[in-house]
Design a protein around this motif. Structure first.
Motif, PDB file in Angstrom:
ATOM      1  N   VAL A   1      -0.042  -0.852  -9.770  1.00 30.42           N
ATOM      2  CA  VAL A   1       0.089   0.467 -10.392  1.00 30.42           C
ATOM      3  C   VAL A   1       1.552   0.674 -10.766  1.00 30.42           C
ATOM      4  O   VAL A   1       2.441   0.523  -9.916  1.00 30.42           O
ATOM      5  CB  VAL A   1      -0.384   1.593  -9.450  1.00 30.42           C
ATOM      6  CG1 VAL A   1      -0.097   2.965 -10.078  1.00 30.42           C
ATOM      7  CG2 VAL A   1      -1.873   1.459  -9.151  1.00 30.42           C
TER       8      VAL A   1
ATOM      9  N   SER B   1      -3.518  -9.872 -13.450  1.00 28.86           N
ATOM     10  CA  SER B   1      -3.594  -8.681 -12.588  1.00 28.86           C
ATOM     11  C   SER B   1      -4.334  -7.541 -13.295  1.00 28.86           C
ATOM     12  O   SER B   1      -4.258  -7.408 -14.512  1.00 28.86           O
ATOM     13  CB  SER B   1      -2.193  -8.174 -12.243  1.00 28.86           C
ATOM     14  OG  SER B   1      -1.384  -9.188 -11.733  1.00 28.86           O
TER      15      SER B   1
ATOM     16  N   PRO C   1      -3.578  -0.403  -3.886  1.00 27.82           N
ATOM     17  CA  PRO C   1      -3.164  -1.516  -4.757  1.00 27.82           C
ATOM     18  C   PRO C   1      -2.215  -2.460  -4.003  1.00 27.82           C
ATOM     19  O   PRO C   1      -1.725  -2.125  -2.931  1.00 27.82           O
ATOM     20  CB  PRO C   1      -2.444  -0.817  -5.901  1.00 27.82           C
ATOM     21  CG  PRO C   1      -1.959   0.469  -5.319  1.00 27.82           C
ATOM     22  CD  PRO C   1      -2.968   0.869  -4.269  1.00 27.82           C
TER      23      PRO C   1
ATOM     24  N   THR D   1      -3.992  -6.134  -7.989  1.00 29.81           N
ATOM     25  CA  THR D   1      -3.934  -4.805  -8.600  1.00 29.81           C
ATOM     26  C   THR D   1      -2.534  -4.218  -8.490  1.00 29.81           C
ATOM     27  O   THR D   1      -1.951  -4.190  -7.410  1.00 29.81           O
ATOM     28  CB  THR D   1      -4.918  -3.832  -7.910  1.00 29.81           C
ATOM     29  OG1 THR D   1      -6.222  -4.399  -7.934  1.00 29.81           O
ATOM     30  CG2 THR D   1      -4.952  -2.489  -8.628  1.00 29.81           C
TER      31      THR D   1
ATOM     32  N   LEU E   1      -8.340   5.098  -7.292  1.00 30.97           N
ATOM     33  CA  LEU E   1      -8.761   3.688  -7.311  1.00 30.97           C
ATOM     34  C   LEU E   1      -9.888   3.427  -6.315  1.00 30.97           C
ATOM     35  O   LEU E   1     -10.729   2.561  -6.536  1.00 30.97           O
ATOM     36  CB  LEU E   1      -7.590   2.769  -6.918  1.00 30.97           C
ATOM     37  CG  LEU E   1      -6.551   2.385  -7.937  1.00 30.97           C
ATOM     38  CD1 LEU E   1      -5.523   1.462  -7.284  1.00 30.97           C
ATOM     39  CD2 LEU E   1      -7.190   1.688  -9.143  1.00 30.97           C
TER      40      LEU E   1
END
Lengths: 385, 385
Positions: free
Chosen positions: B350, B80, B214, B348, B210
């Motif tokens: 966070v 990831s 995400p 992705t 970004l």
């Protein structure tokens, strides 16, 4: 693209890998090509690396998004517009991050495997943090009597090897200089001229944020690198055609650690070191500032001055700032303490706050009123409000 | 422009001056008019008040330039892309500033003369700082046994009146609720729905930084307000047409303070409080989270989950972050600890870091290796490097 020039003998070097002049031992200054400047001072997207075109690195920077620190307006009751630039909101909590993002980038460029400094506080915290980001080993050398663990928590947590030697700070610095003669270890004490290249961006940001050049900038003086760097920043902006003038650079020292003040009032170019410096403002408790000569030059050239404040004036200024929502460590408050003490007539003044309140919690516990204890009765508590 | 709606009974109120539903006592949520949204998620000039068009205030905000916190990439060895949003770089050193800039602005709008909260840590620090900026009096009520001065230094320095009562945290909160029934004092504990309106901007910023949404966001759960707020932010972006999807909201709790985890694994909508919660991560040492219901809703609605980590996993994640240049307090590291513990397959991710390393220096001294002491001999030191 840039070169190193000795501030003493003027010798020039086209290399990155010197700390001091090989001819005379003098401090070096980086001379950058100002025609490269390609940023706009339009107030947008302000971070340190916005100004990369005037920062002497060749590779992609090691960054933790330092810079872009707030410029807070202050109510002082004086006629001047007063701002404080809060460098304590950098990633490690002090202005040192500006120098370290450049210094650590330079360490990688020079293919160093580790970095080293002698420091008991903010420098070691910042170096350890950036070294960790770059996967470089970090070594901190300090005098064994002076190991306050509270000041070393960041260095320790970010994985620096902390070595306490039997000896004073000068002995620690000597060892650092000796060990960094070896090629693999990069010296990151403030003698390193590339650190100042990061710090000069404080000046760029002030103009970017205000939209104009202030009349005076007040800076705490410890090792005297910051005031030199900020002056250099303003000078470069003028030479590059961004601005027309340079603010008066006003240095502020604590009464118990005042070699630059003494040199200034005697109109000298060099200091006499103060042995056993003493002040509550630990970050500027320095008797023999490395960059004193550069700083005095900056102060004289800009028509500035040096002021001296007492520890209690520093604590008062620290509380004054906290009561306007700005939390700083004592050294940081000395710049405002200097401004508040003197009757100086400026339209716009910027004071530099160098470090975060959280850097010195023990000092706060000493200077603040303790909580009161009462029974859990709303009526009783109501009377206390 | 906006209204308050009860999350229990759905009752709606066109007033700012309620903390909970007058009909059923339920938590309130602010419903904003999403057609007002006028910002662009273009990555430029990111600060909290960039998103003012969706923040329910009517007057100029009391701001210390909160928000715009870094989103650092992390090397985890997993496939990831992993980022950490470092909320510890807000002005007071925690994400609480996002709620307080809105809460204190609201206090001024409502013509309050003072603000109050029950808190032993980050909430009181942030409230005191913003109250100082707004020239409001600040009162912090806390249980007398739990007064660790180190956690209160910011509140004390920013001029809050700290009152320790004989009783536990619930008693302190009860007193705060009682005293804030008086019109002049504004309640700023996390029951206040306007605080979450500041915190939701974490979601806005993640997409702004970004450039996309995400797959999952990992959030430490203490009082459970932050995960609720961040989910609300993502939901609003989608409803306003900025984005097409919502990330899985993954809450992380410490093993000794895990009521939301327990409710989740039992597929319940409400928690059973944990008495005597215990964890090294003091900022999430909460047994009866106020916003648990909102949080569980967010987690279920987004297809997320709740994970549980041990104190040693938290400390390991804290060190892991520090060795990549990211300094956080233990509670902050729980989000990453949760991610590292589980085999979860996201493109992705966070993780939210809620507070700064400098918030808990004592913990660092406990978990780090101490400095070594040696004689001031370069040859000896060289062998140690």
């Amino acid at each position: 693209m840039y070169l190193l020039r000795c501030i003493e003998c003027g010798e020039e070097y086209e290399t990155d890998s010197l700390y001091t002049c090989t001819k005379c031992g003098g401090l070096l200054e980086v001379i950058v090509d100002l025609s490269n400047a390609d940023f706009r001072l339009d107030g947008n997207n302000i971070t340190l690396w916005k100004y990369r075109s005037l920062i002497p690195v060749k590779t992609d920077p090691v960054t933790l998004f330092e810079g872009g620190t707030p410029l807070y307006s202050l109510k002082t009751g004086k006629s001047s517009r007063v701002y404080i630039k809060h460098e304590g909101l950098n990633p490690s909590g002090s202005f040192k991050d500006r120098g370290m993002t450049v210094g650590i980038t330079k360490a990688l460029e020079l293919k160093k495997r580790s970095v080293m400094c002698a420091s008991t506080g903010n420098t070691s915290a910042s170096m350890a943090m950036y070294a960790a980001r770059a996967s470089l080993k970090a070594y901190v050398i300090l005098p064994s009597g002076k190991v306050a663990l509270g000041k070393l928590t960041q260095a320790m947590m970010h994985g620096a090897r902390v070595i306490a030697i039997k000896g004073n700070f000068d002995a620690a610095l000597k060892i650092v200089r000796k060990l960094t003669e070896r090629n693999e270890i990069y010296l990151l004490n403030s003698i390193n001229p590339f650190r100042l290249e990061g710090q000069k961006t404080i000046a760029y940001e002030i103009v970017d944020q205000l939209g104009y050049v202030p009349d005076a900038v007040f800076v705490p003086i410890g090792n005297a690198g910051n005031i030199s760097a900020i002056y250099k920043g303003f000078r470069e902006l003028k030479e590059a055609g961004y601005t027309d003038n340079i603010p008066e650079m006003v240095g502020v020292q604590a009464e118990g650690a005042d070699p630059v003040y003494k040199a200034f009032v005697q109109n000298k170019d060099e200091i006499e070191p103060v042995s056993n410096p003493e002040t509550i403002a630990t970050a500027i408790r320095i008797g023999n500032p490395v960059n004193a000569k550069k700083a005095l030059q900056a102060i004289y050239d800009s028509g500035g001055r040096v002021l001296r404040v007492t520890d209690s004036e520093i604590v008062e200024a620290q509380k004054f700032l906290a009561k306007q929502g700005v939390g700083v460590e004592p050294a940081s408050a000395s710049s405002l303490a200097g401004f508040l003490k003197e009757e100086l007539d400026y339209d716009t003044v910027v004071c530099i706050a160098t470090g975060n309140l959280l850097k010195d919690p023990e000092e706060i516990i000493r200077v603040c009123e303790k909580p009161m204890e009462v029974s859990a009765n709303p009526e009783i508590i109501e009377k206390l409000l």
